[in-house]
Design a protein around this motif. Sequence first.
Motif, PDB file in Angstrom:
ATOM      1  N   ALA A 193      37.108  45.437  45.382  1.00  0.00           N
ATOM      2  CA  ALA A 193      35.983  44.491  45.409  1.00  0.00           C
ATOM      3  C   ALA A 193      36.066  43.516  44.231  1.00  0.00           C
ATOM      4  N   LEU A 194      36.381  44.041  43.039  1.00  0.00           N
ATOM      5  CA  LEU A 194      36.483  43.165  41.869  1.00  0.00           C
ATOM      6  C   LEU A 194      37.636  42.174  42.028  1.00  0.00           C
ATOM      7  N   TRP A 195      38.719  42.627  42.633  1.00  0.00           N
ATOM      8  CA  TRP A 195      39.844  41.713  42.849  1.00  0.00           C
ATOM      9  C   TRP A 195      39.455  40.611  43.837  1.00  0.00           C
ATOM     10  N   ALA A 196      38.709  40.973  44.862  1.00  0.00           N
ATOM     11  CA  ALA A 196      38.261  39.975  45.838  1.00  0.00           C
ATOM     12  C   ALA A 196      37.296  38.977  45.201  1.00  0.00           C
ATOM     13  N   LEU A 197      36.578  39.408  44.177  1.00  0.00           N
ATOM     14  CA  LEU A 197      35.595  38.552  43.505  1.00  0.00           C
ATOM     15  C   LEU A 197      36.163  37.820  42.291  1.00  0.00           C
ATOM     16  N   ARG A 198      37.468  37.929  42.048  1.00  0.00           N
ATOM     17  CA  ARG A 198      38.029  37.465  40.786  1.00  0.00           C
ATOM     18  C   ARG A 198      37.836  35.968  40.537  1.00  0.00           C
ATOM     19  N   ARG A 199      37.680  35.185  41.588  1.00  0.00           N
ATOM     20  CA  ARG A 199      37.472  33.744  41.393  1.00  0.00           C
ATOM     21  C   ARG A 199      35.995  33.378  41.314  1.00  0.00           C
ATOM     22  N   LEU A 200      35.120  34.367  41.471  1.00  0.00           N
ATOM     23  CA  LEU A 200      33.672  34.165  41.325  1.00  0.00           C
ATOM     24  C   LEU A 200      33.246  34.854  40.040  1.00  0.00           C
ATOM     25  N   ASP A 202      30.933  34.712  37.701  1.00  0.00           N
ATOM     26  CA  ASP A 202      29.577  35.204  37.452  1.00  0.00           C
ATOM     27  C   ASP A 202      29.273  36.449  38.284  1.00  0.00           C
ATOM     28  N   VAL A 203      29.676  36.411  39.545  1.00  0.00           N
ATOM     29  CA  VAL A 203      29.412  37.550  40.439  1.00  0.00           C
ATOM     30  C   VAL A 203      30.220  38.761  39.996  1.00  0.00           C
ATOM     31  N   ALA A 204      31.501  38.551  39.667  1.00  0.00           N
ATOM     32  CA  ALA A 204      32.353  39.658  39.233  1.00  0.00           C
ATOM     33  C   ALA A 204      31.826  40.272  37.941  1.00  0.00           C
ATOM     34  N   GLU A 205      31.381  39.433  37.017  1.00  0.00           N
ATOM     35  CA  GLU A 205      30.849  39.949  35.747  1.00  0.00           C
ATOM     36  C   GLU A 205      29.579  40.758  35.973  1.00  0.00           C
ATOM     37  N   GLU A 206      28.694  40.258  36.825  1.00  0.00           N
ATOM     38  CA  GLU A 206      27.464  41.000  37.115  1.00  0.00           C
ATOM     39  C   GLU A 206      27.790  42.324  37.798  1.00  0.00           C
ATOM     40  N   PHE A 207      28.720  42.312  38.728  1.00  0.00           N
ATOM     41  CA  PHE A 207      29.142  43.529  39.421  1.00  0.00           C
ATOM     42  C   PHE A 207      29.660  44.558  38.411  1.00  0.00           C
ATOM     43  N   ALA A 208      30.523  44.117  37.493  1.00  0.00           N
ATOM     44  CA  ALA A 208      31.093  45.024  36.493  1.00  0.00           C
ATOM     45  C   ALA A 208      30.022  45.548  35.547  1.00  0.00           C
ATOM     46  N   ASP A 209      29.073  44.699  35.177  1.00  0.00           N
ATOM     47  CA  ASP A 209      27.984  45.136  34.292  1.00  0.00           C
ATOM     48  C   ASP A 209      27.118  46.197  34.960  1.00  0.00           C
ATOM     49  N   ARG A 210      26.830  46.006  36.239  1.00  0.00           N
ATOM     50  CA  ARG A 210      26.011  46.999  36.965  1.00  0.00           C
ATOM     51  C   ARG A 210      26.768  48.322  37.077  1.00  0.00           C
ATOM     52  N   LEU A 211      28.076  48.225  37.325  1.00  0.00           N
ATOM     53  CA  LEU A 211      28.895  49.436  37.387  1.00  0.00           C
ATOM     54  C   LEU A 211      28.856  50.170  36.056  1.00  0.00           C
ATOM     55  N   ASP A 212      29.022  49.437  34.971  1.00  0.00           N
ATOM     56  CA  ASP A 212      29.002  50.017  33.627  1.00  0.00           C
ATOM     57  C   ASP A 212      27.692  50.772  33.386  1.00  0.00           C
TER      58      ASP A 212
END
Length: 228
Positions: A193-200, A202-212
């Motif tokens: 999912a993070l790889w698919a979002l790599r060009r977005l 803001d979305v990838a960062e928010e996703f990673a922060d929520r995971l953390d």
Amino acid sequence: MAQLEHLSTPVDAVVSRLRALDAALPERDGVAVFNRVYLTVTEEVGRRLDAGGFPDPRAASALDVRFAERYLTAVDAAAEDRRPPACWRPLFQLRRHPGVRPLQFALAGINAHIGHDLALAVVDTCRTLGCEPADLEDEFDRVGDLLGALEERIREDLMPGPDLLQIADPLTHLLGSWSLERARDAAWSTARALWALRRLDDVAEEFADRLDAAVGFAGRILLTPLTD
């Protein structure tokens, strides 16, 4: 982590750093408990790399090093009085709590490293090697198999004696609340999912922060003090 460049292979350098931490940390320190577990895994990865046990040694080595860097960065942050990622904070905050058992420290570290760091390490490795997550699936699975075998050993080595581990023991319920296999599966899905979002960004960062944050919450539960 420039100090890793002076040894023969990056994995050797990771092992050297983990051994130095093992020598420096008090034996009962919660971070030391996890570090011993992780050292065992990394040593085994190194042996299998030397024996040709990975289909793509370069990819396996890169994944192992990117993975280790996440943990070692958290160690450095805590040592310098900076905040480590949320997934690691419970372990560093409760590392000396007398009511937390060694098995809890080990599982909390594995939870942080598998639940959060592994997915990001896959993405880091793909960027380093210029490949896709699917190109790393064999290496991911083989490292995961090592971790699975080690989890059984950890439970055997750190489990209280049979007189302590009764149905009513809270540790029994904590052990049943977390699964390495489920964490591995989730890490692979998260990496994709993070790889698919790599060009977005803001979305990838928010996703990673929520995971953390979510992994940190699970870690705090695993480290619930069970004795005074």
